[in-house]
Every structure is written in C-alpha cells, then in structure tokens.
Motif scaffolding. Structure first.
Motif, PDB file in Angstrom:
ATOM      1  N   UNK A 371       0.834  -1.197   0.000  1.00  0.00           N
ATOM      2  CA  UNK A 371       0.000   0.000   0.000  1.00  0.00           C
ATOM      3  C   UNK A 371       0.875   1.255   0.000  1.00  0.00           C
ATOM      4  N   UNK A 372       1.963   1.208   0.761  1.00  0.00           N
ATOM      5  CA  UNK A 372       2.862   2.365   0.841  1.00  0.00           C
ATOM      6  C   UNK A 372       3.469   2.695  -0.525  1.00  0.00           C
ATOM      7  N   UNK A 373       3.870   1.645  -1.264  1.00  0.00           N
ATOM      8  CA  UNK A 373       4.466   1.875  -2.582  1.00  0.00           C
ATOM      9  C   UNK A 373       3.456   2.494  -3.527  1.00  0.00           C
ATOM     10  N   UNK A 374       2.236   1.992  -3.518  1.00  0.00           N
ATOM     11  CA  UNK A 374       1.184   2.537  -4.385  1.00  0.00           C
ATOM     12  C   UNK A 374       0.910   3.994  -4.025  1.00  0.00           C
ATOM     13  N   UNK A 375       0.813   4.266  -2.723  1.00  0.00           N
ATOM     14  CA  UNK A 375       0.514   5.636  -2.289  1.00  0.00           C
ATOM     15  C   UNK A 375       1.636   6.601  -2.674  1.00  0.00           C
ATOM     16  N   UNK A 376       2.876   6.129  -2.547  1.00  0.00           N
ATOM     17  CA  UNK A 376       4.011   6.989  -2.900  1.00  0.00           C
ATOM     18  C   UNK A 376       4.051   7.259  -4.400  1.00  0.00           C
ATOM     19  N   UNK A 377       3.821   6.245  -5.198  1.00  0.00           N
ATOM     20  CA  UNK A 377       3.897   6.392  -6.647  1.00  0.00           C
ATOM     21  C   UNK A 377       2.792   7.289  -7.197  1.00  0.00           C
ATOM     22  N   UNK A 378       1.575   7.079  -6.732  1.00  0.00           N
ATOM     23  CA  UNK A 378       0.447   7.858  -7.268  1.00  0.00           C
ATOM     24  C   UNK A 378       0.397   9.243  -6.631  1.00  0.00           C
ATOM     25  N   UNK A 379       0.818   9.307  -5.386  1.00  0.00           N
ATOM     26  CA  UNK A 379       0.896  10.615  -4.727  1.00  0.00           C
ATOM     27  C   UNK A 379      -0.462  11.224  -4.451  1.00  0.00           C
ATOM     28  N   UNK A 380      -0.523  12.554  -4.486  1.00  0.00           N
ATOM     29  CA  UNK A 380      -1.755  13.268  -4.128  1.00  0.00           C
ATOM     30  C   UNK A 380      -2.522  13.758  -5.356  1.00  0.00           C
ATOM     31  N   UNK A 381      -2.369  13.028  -6.473  1.00  0.00           N
ATOM     32  CA  UNK A 381      -3.110  13.399  -7.680  1.00  0.00           C
ATOM     33  C   UNK A 381      -4.612  13.331  -7.425  1.00  0.00           C
ATOM     34  N   UNK A 382      -5.295  14.354  -7.927  1.00  0.00           N
ATOM     35  CA  UNK A 382      -6.748  14.396  -7.798  1.00  0.00           C
ATOM     36  C   UNK A 382      -7.396  13.796  -9.052  1.00  0.00           C
ATOM     37  N   UNK A 383      -8.617  13.338  -8.899  1.00  0.00           N
ATOM     38  CA  UNK A 383      -9.357  12.819 -10.048  1.00  0.00           C
ATOM     39  C   UNK A 383      -9.705  13.965 -10.990  1.00  0.00           C
ATOM     40  N   UNK A 452      -2.671   3.106 -13.530  1.00  0.00           N
ATOM     41  CA  UNK A 452      -2.058   1.885 -14.067  1.00  0.00           C
ATOM     42  C   UNK A 452      -0.779   2.203 -14.824  1.00  0.00           C
ATOM     43  N   UNK A 453      -0.772   3.305 -15.564  1.00  0.00           N
ATOM     44  CA  UNK A 453       0.430   3.689 -16.313  1.00  0.00           C
ATOM     45  C   UNK A 453       1.580   4.022 -15.346  1.00  0.00           C
ATOM     46  N   UNK A 454       1.278   4.648 -14.229  1.00  0.00           N
ATOM     47  CA  UNK A 454       2.309   4.960 -13.233  1.00  0.00           C
ATOM     48  C   UNK A 454       2.916   3.671 -12.696  1.00  0.00           C
ATOM     49  N   UNK A 455       2.074   2.707 -12.354  1.00  0.00           N
ATOM     50  CA  UNK A 455       2.574   1.438 -11.824  1.00  0.00           C
ATOM     51  C   UNK A 455       3.276   0.624 -12.909  1.00  0.00           C
ATOM     52  N   UNK A 456       2.810   0.729 -14.138  1.00  0.00           N
ATOM     53  CA  UNK A 456       3.483   0.051 -15.259  1.00  0.00           C
ATOM     54  C   UNK A 456       4.920   0.558 -15.381  1.00  0.00           C
ATOM     55  N   UNK A 457       5.080   1.865 -15.358  1.00  0.00           N
ATOM     56  CA  UNK A 457       6.430   2.441 -15.484  1.00  0.00           C
ATOM     57  C   UNK A 457       7.313   2.013 -14.323  1.00  0.00           C
ATOM     58  N   UNK A 458       6.729   1.888 -13.137  1.00  0.00           N
ATOM     59  CA  UNK A 458       7.524   1.435 -11.990  1.00  0.00           C
ATOM     60  C   UNK A 458       7.966  -0.015 -12.190  1.00  0.00           C
TER      61      UNK A 458
END
Length: 755
Positions: A371-383, A452-458
């Motif tokens: 969960x921490x990795x997902x939260x760090x990668x996506x950050x505080x982006x709003x919908x 998904x694109x953010x996690x794909x790049x990671x």
C-alpha cells in the motif's frame, strides 16, 4: 508501451559463474540449464543414462518439470541444491532430468503412472524407474524432511534404495505389472473400433447433453470456474460452453445456462488477480476460488486459449469488455513473449528478484504491491472528473489494495506476501462510481488508466522474471489461432500481421525439408535473439501437427490466402502418415520406433491443453469440408467412433472433442463468397461472415472470383457457385449438402445467418 528490460541475473547466467556443471550444461532447454550446477549428477533423457543404470544395476530417479514452475523451484532449492540429499541421489540412483515441454511423450507416460498410484498429478513429478524404464514408485513434490505426516524426500530416497537392494526381483515384477496395466489403458474401445467397417457411427446429442450436465455439476456459481481451489481456466471447457451457447441460442435452457456459466467465469477471471491488471496476460492458475492469488507463471498456451475464448465471447455478446481483455492478452504476448523473427516464447516464471540487489527470488515479486508503494507512486493526484477525490483512494478501493496487504495468511505458505497486495476487483464498478462521484464506468476506467500507467512504469524498473525462450511448435500454432481470430473479429491488422509472422517463423525454423515438424527451437543463450540449430533436434509430436493445422485454418479465414490451406493439407497428410492408428483408428501421440519410451500413448483427456485427438477431429471436419475430402471426413468419423466409450461415459474429460462431435452431427455451416478479396463488395460480405463465426462450425471460403483458384480446383461444389446476373459479388450459405440461393447484400447474408 515500452518493453521492460530483463535483469542480468537470470537463472542460467547467475549459476554459470565458475561453478561445477553437470551434464545438463550441454543442453538447450532453459529448464535443464537451471539445474546444470546442482550437486546432483543429472543426466538428460537418453541412452547414456539408461546404459549407466543397466551397467550399474541402479534405479533411475526421473524428475520432470518446467522452467517457470514455482514448486519445481522450491524442490530444487530444498533438495537438489542440498549436498547431503544430492550425495544420496548420486550414490544410489542414476538421476535424469526432463523438461516436460520438450518431451511431452515422456511426461505423459509417467504422469499416467503417478496419477494412477497417487490419485493426482502435477509438477515437479518424481518417479523411480527400473533400468528398463518401468515405473515402480513416484509422486510429485516432496519436502526435504518428513513433515506434516508426509515422507520427506530423503526418506523416500533411502527407503526406495533399500527396497531395490533387498527386494529387486519383487520390485522389477511390480514394474512389469504396472507397465502392462498402463499399456492396456492406452487401448480403448477396441471392440467399437473393430466394428467401424460394419457401419458403427459416432454417438449423438446425448454426449453433449451429458457433458453440459457434468460441467454444471462442477460449476462454482459464486466466482465461476469448475472447481473450488485451486482453480484453472480450463480453456477446453470454456470453448465447449461457447460452442453450446452459440449453437443453442437463445431457444434452449441449456444454451442459456451455458452462456451464463461462460460469461460469469470470464468476468470473474478478468477481475481477479489471475489477470495481470498492469502488464496484462493471465497467470497459470489461482490458489483460491476467488481467482485472487495465483501462482504467477504465465504460459503461452493459456494466453492462446484465453485470447480465443475472450474474442469469441465478444462475438457472442458484442460487449466491448471481452474484446478489451482479448486485446490485453495479445498485447502482452506481442510485447513480452515474442521473438523478433515472429515466433513466440514459452513462458514467464512465477518467481523473480524483489530488487536488483536481491540474492533470493520470491514468488510474484514482479507483480505485487505494498500500500505504501502505491501511495508513494500515485501521490496526491486528484481525479480529473472529481477533484474532491484522490486518485490513490480510487485505485486502492477498486483494486482492493490494503495497508496490511490483501493476501490471506493461509494462501501465503512461504510468508512471501506479508503486507503485499495482488491487484483484484471485488466491488461492482457502479458502486465505486457512486462512491467517487463518477458518472459512468468509462470515466472510471479513464481515471484508473492514469494510475495503471504509473505502476506500469515502476514495474519496468523491477527485475523481470525468468523467460523460457524455448519456442514450441504446438504452442505457436495455438497462438497463431489467437492472433488470427482476433484479427478477424476485431478488425485489427496488427494482430493479423502477427499471426502471419508467426506462421512464417514456424515454416522457416521448425519445418524440415521432409515436411516433418520439429518440436521446438532455441534462441542464442543466454538471452540472444538468434535461432540455434542443434545436431539432434526432437521431432514433432501429434500436438505440434494438430495445433499448427488449426492455426493455419484460422489464418486462412483471417487472410483469405489459400497458401495457408495448402500447407495445412500437407501437414495433415504428414500427420496421418506418422501418427494414425491403422488398427483401431485415432492418432497416437508419438511416432513409432522410439526405443526409449515404454509404449505409444493415445491421449483421451483434454487437460491444460486439449489433447491431440480432440483438435484433430475438428481439423479433419473443417479441412475435409473445405477440400471436399471424403477421406478426411471418414477419418473424422472413425476417430470419433473410436472414442465413443469415453465420450458416452465421461465427456467432461473431452470437451474439445465433444465440440467436434457436435460439428460432426450437425454438419458445418459454409459461407462461400464469390469474389476477389480486394473488392470492397466482396469484403462487405466477408465481414458479415466474420461477425458470425460463432455460428457453430461456420467455415468461410472465398473463391477469389477465379475458377482456377485453389479452392475451385479442389472443391467441385464451390467451383459451381457463380455470381448472379449483373456481376455482383455473391454469398452462398450451405448446410450439409444444401445451399441457399446466392445473396448479394450484407443485410441478406446476415438474415440467412440469423444474426
């Protein structure tokens, strides 16, 4: 999307750093090479090992697996890399390693034995053989030491060695008796087969009704699928339900129920963790009934079968979600399982290194997230569609990402998934939309695509799982079908070109001048793209011929190029020459004359892959119809009749053959279009036929507007079909020996096909 680079620390490369190698170091199979530095004195399957066993009067320990098998890796780490256990193996046994994908003939014989004595099978498979190759004991995975009431591998080795030393004659007699019983199981319905000339015919509707009933009895209604846990996709069963749903629609209760079971299962699989939501493609199976926690290996044959099933589900429903899943599978194969010259690699491993600095692999490390990795990668982006909500919250809600991880402890046998999340969807999209203020599912998917694109790049930066870059003919044939069917149904030229490239690859590297096929070919090691020619390649088995013939038939319907039909016919003739059982009908899995196998099997079970006879039955009916071949149709009749005992008792064991039986009893529907494929009016009719390819057994043929075309020369009925007055392109719909009057408009053809 860009392809992720593969770590340099592959299973082969990392082990060949000054360590001693056994005889497997000279092999090409990635699986055998994984064991080349074990302290076990491994031999490949062959006369050298057998001669040693005979001369030293030792039992053979046969270990069979494949390079991407998780439990194979576990047994290697625990036992085959254990010097104490290896010394016992080397002292008392001649140890032989077999890649089941390279030698399916050896695997099937001894898997039949293991299933008979233990009630189940799987890999790694462990079998003890007498020096003349007769099995006397066996199982699958063994832990190194006695545990949980199960004997450990060390105990099994010592006890078996003691029996051989003290009761050799008794053990040899047992092996002879078991071998004879196994041999008898390969000769079935002989009485029925001998009556073929007396007019015996294949069974009828009672078979597919019973098959449907047996599927229904095994169906798990909450999450779909046909067992509790573990759950496998079972492509042959899904294909049977597709055939039944399209055949019976919408008139019968059986057709309605078949459709419901099929689509519910496909929906739950696509939502589950067995589907890689970031990189696409499906894992081999799920360890739970929810399709949530898989063993993470990805096999080419699963991608091939599931791409066809999801494409057909799209044709059945015209629901874009099934087309989307099919595209995802094919994009994964194009990106990660493709040789530059066109062939397809076999598989990706379940295990990988968690980080580039790791020294030990973990299962699923490439795919899971904290969960921490997902939260760090996506950050505080709003919908974008609702700036009051955060993208990370939406992503975690939709894919069930939790701070403590979402893998139940009972599914984490080796404690590898603590705090980890396997992405899976368990909540309805409509509820998620309502919770996050999104107007519809399309908006939801657009928002999720950003994450998904953010996690794909990671994941591109993570060490990749081991790639089994062996290229197998049968699996390539299956994958040609997947791309060809999607190319036709989805109108995607990239998929069509990919199918053509793969067929040309097989013709270039896996076809001998004699017309025979090879089982497999190999790339430069450790990870080069070139193809290596080896001195004594393994010749193709029945599966290689039938899967390629079917792929070429599908490729013809996709491209309308009769060259593929001509090659399919030549392969069918070679298949008949090498494998047909002239005594009792049907096909053996292997050619005659191999002195290093106990007997020739004739498979009668559709497993992870449909068996060769099941696919052959459908091929004979399709190719026999296209070429108006009495001989092929007669072979199909004899094959189905020879399996009638199995079909009438347990058709669930042969769902693919049951589909062929439906086709035999109801006759294929032929759509013959007179015209040149380069003409837009011709293609308008062709595209209507392609939309209806789920009409059971529909066979599409195009005459090219030329009475001297291959199809017109080979099929006199097709030759007589001419354009009507006015020189319009025309289409004929034939069922059995009865053909419609020609129609010239897409609307009229659709009406004939009842679309």
């Amino acid at each position: 999307m860009a392809s992720s680079s593969r770590t340099e620390k592959t299973s082969t490369e990392s082990r060949f750093t000054g360590e001693a190698r056994n005889r497997l170091a000279q092999e090409r199979s990635p699986y055998l090479l994984q064991h080349a530095t074990n302290p076990v004195d491994w031999y490949p399957w062959g006369e050298e090992a057998f001669q040693k066993a005979r001369s030293e009067d030792k039992l053979i320990f046969l270990s069979i697996g494949y390079s991407t098998c998780h439990w194979c890796h576990v047994m290697e780490r625990e036992s085959f890399e254990n010097k104490n256990i290896a010394s016992i193996m080397n002292e008392y046994f001649v140890n032989v390693k077999v890649d089941r994908e390279e030698r399916p003939d050896v695997d099937r014989i001894y898997m039949t034995f293991v299933q008979a004595v233990s009630g189940s099978g799987g890999w790694p498979m462990s079998v003890f053989l007498t020096p003349d190759l007769k099995p006397v004991a066996g199982g699958t995975y063994f832990p190194p030491e006695d545990n949980y009431g199960r004997p450990g591998f060390k105990s099994v080795l010592l006890n078996t060695a003691k029996q051989w030393m003290e009761q050799r004659q008794k053990l040899s007699a047992t092996g002879t008796k078991i071998t004879e019983l196994l041999r008898q199981t390969t000769v079935f319905d002989v009485g029925v087969a001998n009556q073929l000339l007396a007019g015996t015919t294949p069974p009828g509707q009672e078979v597919w009704e019973l098959c449907f009933s047996q599927v229904l009895d095994n169906y798990e209604p909450e999450f779909g699928g046909f067992s509790q846990a573990p759950k496998f996709p079972q492509g042959a069963v899904l294909s049977f339900l597709t055939h039944l749903a399209s055949r019976e629609r919408p008139q019968s209760e059986m057709g309605t129920e078949a459709r419901q079971m099929l689509l519910h299962t496909l929906d739950k699989m696509a939502a589950g963790g067995i589907n890689d939501h970031i990189f696409q493609g499906f894992a081999r199976y799920s360890t739970d009934r929810e399709w949530h926690v898989p063993h993470f290996e990805k096999m080419l044959y699963d991608q091939a079968q599931l791409s066809v099933v999801y494409t057909n589900a799209y044709l059945l429903t015209h629901n874009e979600k099934y087309a989307k899943t099919a595209r995802g599978i094919l994009e994964y194969v194009m990106r990660d399982l493709s040789h530059p010259d066109g062939g397809f690699y076999s598989a990706e491993d379940a295990d990988s290194y968690p980080t580039k600095n790791s020294v030990e692999k973990r299962e699923g490390a490439f795919c899971v997230w904290t969960h921490e990795e997902v939260a760090t990668l996506i950050g505080d982006r709003k919908l974008e569609a609702n700036p009051k909500k955060l993208l990370v919250d939406l992503f975690c809600a939709y894919y069930t990402v939790r701070p403590e991880g979402n893998v139940p402890p009972e599914k984490d046998h080796h404690r590898e998934f603590r705090n980890q999340n396997v992405l899976a969807v368990f909540r309805p999209a409509a509820k998620i939309c309502k919770e996050f203020g999104l107007k519809d599912e399309a908006t939801l998917d657009n928002e999720l695509a950003v994450a998904r694109k953010i996690l794909y790049d990671r994941r591109l930066d993570r060490p990749r799982p081991h790639l089994d870059n062996k290229i197998i003919t049968s699996w390539n044939g299956m994958m040609i079908s997947g791309f060809a069917k999607a190319g036709s149904a989805l109108g995607d030229d990239d998929f069509t070109r990919r199918a053509i490239d793969a067929a040309n690859f097989v013709r270039r590297y896996l076809l001998l001048e004699s017309g025979k096929l090879l089982r497999s070919c190999y790339t430069d090691l450790p990870a080069g793209a070139g193809i290596v020619q080896i001195e004594s390649p393994i010749e193709g088995f029945l599966d290689d011929y039938v899967c390629l013939v079917r792929g070429l038939l599908d490729l013809y319907e996709c491209t309308l190029n009769s060259d593929w039909i001509e090659w399919a016919e030549r392969l069918q003739m070679k298949q008949d020459e090498l494998f047909w059982d002239h005594g009792h009908a049907g096909y053996f899995s292997t050619i005659s004359g191999d002195t290093n196998t106990l007997f020739r099997l004739k498979e009668d079970h559709d497993g992870a892959e449909p068996c060769g006879n099941s696919i052959a039955a459908g091929n004979l009916l399709r190719l026999g119809t296209i070429l108006d071949s009495v001989d092929m149709m007669d072979k199909a009749k004899k094959l189905l009749t020879s399996f009638s005992g199995r079909l009438t008792r347990v058709p669930l064991a042969l769902p693919e053959m049951t589909s062929a039986l439906m086709l035999y009893n109801n006759a294929p529907t032929q759509v013959v279009v007179t015209g040149d494929p380069s003409d837009s009016e011709t293609m308008a009719l062709v595209n209507i036929a392609r939309r209806s390819l789920l009409v059971p057994g529909l066979i599409l043929m195009v005459t090219s507007g030329n009475p001297d075309s291959f199809l017109c020369r080979r099929n006199q009925s097709v030759r007589k079909m001419k354009k009507p007055e006015g020189n319009y392109q025309a289409a004929f719909v034939c069922r059995g020996r009865t053909c419609s009057l020609p129609v010239t408009t897409p609307a009229d053809l659709a009406a004939l096909l009842k679309l």
